[in-house]
Design a protein around this motif. Structure first.
Motif, short mmCIF file in Angstrom:
data_model
loop_
_atom_site.label_atom_id
_atom_site.label_comp_id
_atom_site.label_asym_id
_atom_site.label_seq_id
_atom_site.Cartn_x
_atom_site.Cartn_y
_atom_site.Cartn_z
N SER A 20 9.23 -2.46 9.50
CA SER A 20 10.11 -3.62 9.61
C SER A 20 11.29 -3.49 8.64
N LEU A 21 11.03 -2.99 7.47
CA LEU A 21 12.08 -2.79 6.46
C LEU A 21 13.14 -1.81 6.96
N TYR A 22 12.71 -0.69 7.55
CA TYR A 22 13.64 0.33 8.03
C TYR A 22 14.19 0.04 9.42
N GLY A 23 13.48 -0.79 10.20
CA GLY A 23 13.94 -1.12 11.54
C GLY A 23 13.70 -0.02 12.56
N GLU A 24 12.93 0.98 12.20
CA GLU A 24 12.60 2.10 13.09
C GLU A 24 11.20 2.60 12.74
N PRO A 25 10.57 3.36 13.66
CA PRO A 25 9.25 3.90 13.37
C PRO A 25 9.26 4.80 12.14
N VAL A 26 8.17 4.71 11.34
CA VAL A 26 8.07 5.46 10.09
C VAL A 26 6.79 6.28 10.03
N ASP A 27 6.85 7.28 9.20
CA ASP A 27 5.74 8.16 8.85
C ASP A 27 5.52 7.92 7.37
N THR A 38 -7.03 0.54 -4.68
CA THR A 38 -5.63 0.11 -4.70
C THR A 38 -4.83 1.04 -3.79
N LEU A 39 -4.04 0.45 -2.90
CA LEU A 39 -3.23 1.23 -1.97
C LEU A 39 -1.93 1.63 -2.66
N HIS A 40 -1.61 2.91 -2.59
CA HIS A 40 -0.36 3.46 -3.14
C HIS A 40 0.43 4.09 -1.99
N LEU A 41 1.71 3.72 -1.86
CA LEU A 41 2.59 4.39 -0.92
C LEU A 41 3.26 5.54 -1.66
N LEU A 42 3.12 6.73 -1.12
CA LEU A 42 3.62 7.92 -1.80
C LEU A 42 4.95 8.39 -1.24
N HIS A 43 5.15 8.18 0.05
CA HIS A 43 6.34 8.73 0.70
C HIS A 43 6.49 8.05 2.05
N ALA A 44 7.70 7.73 2.41
CA ALA A 44 7.95 7.18 3.75
C ALA A 44 9.25 7.77 4.27
N ARG A 45 9.25 8.10 5.54
CA ARG A 45 10.46 8.61 6.19
C ARG A 45 10.46 8.15 7.64
N LEU A 46 11.64 8.15 8.23
CA LEU A 46 11.74 7.79 9.64
C LEU A 46 11.10 8.86 10.49
#
Length: 176
Positions: free
Chosen positions: A145-152, A161-169
């Motif tokens: 939702s933040l990026y407005g496109e599908p993400v990996d 505890t959930l940690h986000l390590l990396h996100a890309r389109l």
């Protein structure tokens, strides 16, 4: 273009080895596979360069990758989650067969749950419980939702505890 899987990475680098790790990652932008990828997308290859992230390593109990679109079916209503015990390096490099979930984003129903071998002594045991899977799917949807496109998204659970390590389109899908 994300060059996903084409750039070098070093996991578990102690402070004294940082310079060598940065060098290894930088020189990976000269590897043939990456150069060919760039040429096919008409990206410059004459002057090598890359963005490099140095971050504290999470001592993860479970880690994996999640897609906010099902890349196997191009279904925008499904999240695909792959997970394995421990650090994500074995999963990202293809050394283990992860657990796989497909979750419907609209209904929150699990469409598929397939245990993997995970190269571990607990191959039949799922590495995420229902609460962790729900939190992960909700978070991946928020990133989309933040990026407005599908993400990996690469992620890890450490001490629940959930940690986000990396996100890309996601670059390889067919838009509606």
């Amino acid at each position: 273009a994300s060059l996903a899987g084409l750039s070098g990475r070093v996991v578990g680098c102690a402070g004294g080895g940082l310079e060598a790790a940065v060098g290894h990652c930088f020189f990976s932008c000269l590897y043939v596979r990456g150069v060919i990828y760039k040429q096919h997308r008409h990206l410059p290859v004459e002057v090598p360069g890359m963005a490099l992230v140095v971050q504290q390593q999470v001592a993860s109990d479970v880690s994996g990758v999640a897609f906010s679109i099902n890349p196997l079916t191009n279904d925008f209503d499904e999240v695909l989650v792959n997970a394995s015990w421990g650090l994500g390096e074995a999963l990202v490099s293809g050394k283990v067969v992860p657990d796989r979930w497909v979750v419907n984003k609209v209904t929150s129903a699990t469409v598929e749950c397939r245990p993997g071998t995970k190269g571990h002594d607990r191959p039949g045991e799922l590495c995420l419980d229902d609460d962790q899977l729900t939190r992960l799917v909700e978070t991946v949807c928020a990133v989309e939702s933040l990026y407005g496109e599908p993400v990996d998204v690469e992620w890890a659970f450490a001490a629940r505890t959930l940690h986000l390590l990396h996100a890309r389109l996601v670059t390889a899908y067919v838009p509606p």
